[in-house]
Write a protein that holds these residues in place. Sequence first.
Motif, mmCIF file in Angstrom:
data_model
loop_
_atom_site.group_PDB
_atom_site.id
_atom_site.type_symbol
_atom_site.label_atom_id
_atom_site.label_comp_id
_atom_site.label_asym_id
_atom_site.label_seq_id
_atom_site.Cartn_x
_atom_site.Cartn_y
_atom_site.Cartn_z
ATOM 1 N N LEU A 27 23.400 22.742 -12.948
ATOM 2 C CA LEU A 27 24.560 23.588 -13.242
ATOM 3 C C LEU A 27 24.848 24.549 -12.091
ATOM 4 C CD1 LEU A 27 23.884 24.514 -16.991
ATOM 5 C CD2 LEU A 27 25.577 22.896 -16.125
ATOM 6 N N HIS A 28 23.804 25.127 -11.516
ATOM 7 C CA HIS A 28 23.951 26.092 -10.418
ATOM 8 C C HIS A 28 24.649 25.440 -9.224
ATOM 9 C CE1 HIS A 28 22.720 29.061 -7.374
ATOM 10 N NE2 HIS A 28 22.382 29.865 -8.364
ATOM 11 N N LYS A 29 24.144 24.293 -8.799
ATOM 12 C CA LYS A 29 24.711 23.616 -7.627
ATOM 13 C C LYS A 29 26.145 23.142 -7.903
ATOM 14 C CE LYS A 29 24.457 21.237 -3.624
ATOM 15 N NZ LYS A 29 23.663 19.995 -3.587
ATOM 16 N N LYS A 30 26.359 22.544 -9.065
ATOM 17 C CA LYS A 30 27.700 22.050 -9.381
ATOM 18 C C LYS A 30 28.708 23.191 -9.469
ATOM 19 C CE LYS A 30 26.710 17.647 -11.634
ATOM 20 N NZ LYS A 30 26.834 16.837 -12.871
ATOM 21 N N HIS A 31 28.278 24.330 -10.007
ATOM 22 C CA HIS A 31 29.172 25.476 -10.095
ATOM 23 C C HIS A 31 29.611 25.921 -8.703
ATOM 24 C CE1 HIS A 31 30.782 29.382 -11.210
ATOM 25 N NE2 HIS A 31 30.589 29.110 -12.482
ATOM 26 N N GLY A 135 28.067 34.056 0.535
ATOM 27 C CA GLY A 135 27.127 33.301 1.365
ATOM 28 C C GLY A 135 27.150 33.726 2.812
ATOM 29 N N PRO A 136 26.301 33.034 3.563
ATOM 30 C CA PRO A 136 25.469 31.916 3.151
ATOM 31 C C PRO A 136 24.259 32.366 2.323
ATOM 32 C CG PRO A 136 25.036 32.428 5.445
ATOM 33 C CD PRO A 136 26.176 33.309 5.019
ATOM 34 N N SER A 137 23.921 31.548 1.336
ATOM 35 C CA SER A 137 22.787 31.873 0.487
ATOM 36 C C SER A 137 22.309 30.608 -0.211
ATOM 37 C CB SER A 137 23.158 32.959 -0.519
ATOM 38 O OG SER A 137 22.013 33.400 -1.223
ATOM 39 N N PHE A 138 21.428 30.774 -1.191
ATOM 40 C CA PHE A 138 20.794 29.609 -1.826
ATOM 41 C C PHE A 138 21.767 28.864 -2.741
ATOM 42 C CE2 PHE A 138 19.818 33.447 -4.248
ATOM 43 C CZ PHE A 138 20.036 33.092 -5.579
ATOM 44 N N LEU A 139 21.582 27.546 -2.837
ATOM 45 C CA LEU A 139 22.444 26.691 -3.632
ATOM 46 C C LEU A 139 21.842 26.342 -4.982
ATOM 47 C CD1 LEU A 139 23.720 24.162 -0.934
ATOM 48 C CD2 LEU A 139 24.604 26.413 -1.540
#
Length: 265
Positions: A27-31, A135-139
């Motif tokens: 969910l985090h990455k897709k968001h 960002g840039p930050s974690f995905l």
Amino acid sequence: MFDVDAYLRRIGHEGETKPDLDTLRVLHKKHLMAIPYNSVISLTRPPSRRGAGVDLVDIDEDATFDAVIAEGNGGGCIQLSRLFFRLLRALGFDVALLGGSTVEGAQVFGTEVEHMLLLVTFGDERWLVDVGYAGPSFLEPLRVGEEIQVQYGVQYRLVEDAGSLVLRRCAQGGRWHVVYRFTLAVREPAAWSEFEAKVNANLAAAEPGAGGGLMLCSRALEDGQAILKGRRYLTVRDGREEVRTLIDSTEYEHLAAGILTGPVG
């Protein structure tokens, strides 16, 4: 109107919604790939119910959902984080709001609680969640711990400093840089009242037509991120960063549109 099924469709999630770490990662990455950070929308839609400025504490989550998620416009950290918090809670996750301050936010606003991020707990493990930072930050979520964590070629670590945790990142061939600092104290939306007041004071003092200053927008890629701040365009691909200044207006408009509407090449 906030709608869980519509939310999941907008971010392209058709799989498992069980409240576990695997689902959270997806969910985090897709968001981040589906919903852009958009500084323009963060200051204009939905309009404040008070008639001036922006609502960052008492936001209308249904209207915000329509503008930010359902219409795919994206928004700022508080809009994005509040809505993702509501989604995760509806799916059964143990989730809480956290407050901190980005490097730039600390300089501009001088307040401890400026950035909004989330904490998700699974038993004895706590995971940092953030779909609202340009960002840039974690995905994908970061475990709250001392170890270096690597995502898509970029290193991250959390460092204790004077009662706070400092998030640091290091791209390939680069140096460690501070992203932001925060505490693990659980917050309520009212904690952002001081920040809201300062944002609205800055907007009121701005020259007519100046808006919120430089456009800041970003979107996650499969292997990194694309970030546009004013004319500065930064891409992170497999841990390698490239920064350039966009001189040509046609290219600038093309890349901005790509971030805001996707997909980004």
